[in-house]
Design an enzyme around this catalytic site. Structure first.
Site, PDB file in Angstrom:
ATOM      1  N   LYS A  68      -0.857  61.869  53.111  1.00  0.00           N
ATOM      2  CA  LYS A  68      -1.935  62.548  52.374  1.00  0.00           C
ATOM      3  C   LYS A  68      -3.220  61.741  52.518  1.00  0.00           C
ATOM      4  CE  LYS A  68      -2.118  62.855  47.652  1.00  0.00           C
ATOM      5  NZ  LYS A  68      -3.360  62.114  47.302  1.00  0.00           N
ATOM      6  N   ASP A  70      -0.844  56.677  45.787  1.00  0.00           N
ATOM      7  CA  ASP A  70      -1.477  55.363  45.593  1.00  0.00           C
ATOM      8  C   ASP A  70      -1.837  55.160  44.118  1.00  0.00           C
ATOM      9  OD1 ASP A  70      -3.626  57.084  45.506  1.00  0.00           O
ATOM     10  OD2 ASP A  70      -4.836  56.046  47.006  1.00  0.00           O
ATOM     11  N   SER A  71      -1.504  56.155  43.291  1.00  0.00           N
ATOM     12  CA  SER A  71      -1.606  55.974  41.835  1.00  0.00           C
ATOM     13  C   SER A  71      -0.705  54.822  41.400  1.00  0.00           C
ATOM     14  CB  SER A  71      -1.204  57.268  41.109  1.00  0.00           C
ATOM     15  OG  SER A  71       0.057  57.725  41.563  1.00  0.00           O
ATOM     16  N   ASP A 104       0.803  58.606  50.492  1.00  0.00           N
ATOM     17  CA  ASP A 104      -0.656  58.503  50.405  1.00  0.00           C
ATOM     18  C   ASP A 104      -1.170  57.419  51.338  1.00  0.00           C
ATOM     19  OD1 ASP A 104      -2.258  60.107  48.817  1.00  0.00           O
ATOM     20  OD2 ASP A 104      -1.812  59.019  46.971  1.00  0.00           O
ATOM     21  N   GLU A 154      -7.373  68.446  42.728  1.00  0.00           N
ATOM     22  CA  GLU A 154      -7.324  67.599  41.530  1.00  0.00           C
ATOM     23  C   GLU A 154      -8.499  67.913  40.593  1.00  0.00           C
ATOM     24  OE1 GLU A 154      -6.302  63.528  42.138  1.00  0.00           O
ATOM     25  OE2 GLU A 154      -6.810  62.969  40.086  1.00  0.00           O
TER      26      GLU A 154
HETATM   27  O1  KIV Z   1      -1.815  59.078  43.902  1.00  0.00           O
HETATM   28  C1  KIV Z   1      -1.305  60.075  43.374  1.00  0.00           C
HETATM   29  O2  KIV Z   1      -0.321  59.964  42.650  1.00  0.00           O
HETATM   30  C2  KIV Z   1      -1.911  61.370  43.672  1.00  0.00           C
HETATM   31  C3  KIV Z   1      -1.620  62.559  42.885  1.00  0.00           C
HETATM   32  C4  KIV Z   1      -2.037  63.839  43.457  1.00  0.00           C
HETATM   33  C5  KIV Z   1      -0.717  62.642  41.801  1.00  0.00           C
HETATM   34  O3  KIV Z   1      -2.672  61.452  44.583  1.00  0.00           O
END
Ligand code: KIV
Length: 258
Positions: A110, A42-43, A81, A177
């Site tokens: 995730k 979700d980045s 995510d 993280e």
């Molecule tokens: O959203 C994301 O890209 C992440 C990372 C662990 C890179 O959660």
């Protein structure tokens, strides 16, 4: 035959687990050869849409980007995510995760958090939805500046406890993280499933970074981000050449015309 997830778990203590993010087919296709796991993170909210936090990312955005990523992956495990406010209760989480799994054909999801989401992860497990855990900095919960985790004893104990809880709920690996190096080492040693570090030292079983960061496409100043190549320069070079050739009428020549 070993499932892709089991293959990743079996890498623990043998070889590093290589993970990167992708938000579209073309990137996924190029990185797939070199990765074990590709995360549709979700980045994408900050990287592609300039959002200040990941909280604005919607389930639909994740699904549409993931469908594109799916087209580019042939061998890596694909994880999506779950965005903010899509897993607040067992029923909400199951409904949304099922939708993501069905529509994107990903291999798992995730979720951010430890003890607080224990029941939710257990519920997903019972319903055969593979989950990648995420501890340390939890971008969906942070307000203000991101600070590394594991400096105080309280925080260290809490992270260790959360890692054990996640392991017991059945997640197949945990992203750590920005967790302090010695704590990442202890967690990695104490749990049987792999840890995937991002800003958490090379003590973890694997590493993940945002692909746009390693390619130099973002202006990230974060300590753990390393620019491995400068794609920005290449993009600019291509656009400049196109600009020059169109203006001078070199392009399109006969070769490129009907
Ligand atoms: O959203 C994301 O890209 C992440 C990372 C662990 C890179 O959660």
């Amino acid at each position: 035959m070993l499932s892709k997830i089991n293959k990743i778990i079996l890498k623990k203590n043998k070889s590093k687990i290589i993970c990167l993010t992708a938000y579209s087919k073309n990137f996924a296709k190029e990185i797939d050869k070199y990765t074990d796991l590709i995360l549709v993170g979700d980045s994408l909210g900050s990287v592609l849409y300039n959002y200040k936090t990941t909280r604005k990312v919607t389930l639909n955005m994740m699904i549409e980007h993931s469908k594109s990523v799916r087209l580019g992956i042939s061998k890596s495990l694909m994880i999506v995510d779950m965005p903010y406010n899509t897993y607040r209760s067992k029923s909400e989480a199951l409904k949304n995760c099922k939708k993501v799994m069905k529509e994107t054909k990903c291999d798992g999801v995730k979720l951010e958090g430890g003890k607080k989401i224990k029941n939710i992860i257990e519920h997903l497990g019972k319903n055969k939805i593979p989950v990648l855990g995420h501890l340390g900095i939890l971008p969906q919960s942070v307000r203000g500046k991101f600070k590394s985790k594991g400096k105080s004893l309280r925080e260290r104990n809490q992270l260790m406890r959360d890692a054990k809880i996640l392991e017991n709920t059945g997640v197949f690996a945990i992203v750590l993280e920005c967790v302090e190096s010695s704590l990442s080492k202890t967690i990695t040693k104490e749990i049987k499933i792999p840890t995937i570090g991002i800003g958490s030292s090379n003590n973890c079983d694997g590493q993940i970074l945002v692909t746009d960061d390693i390619l130099g496409l973002t202006d990230s100043k974060i300590k753990f981000v390393k620019k491995f190549v400068d794609v920005k320069k290449l993009v600019a070079k291509g656009a400049k050449k196109f600009n020059t050739e169109v203006k001078s009428k070199k392009y399109p020549s006969k070769k490129y015309s009907y």
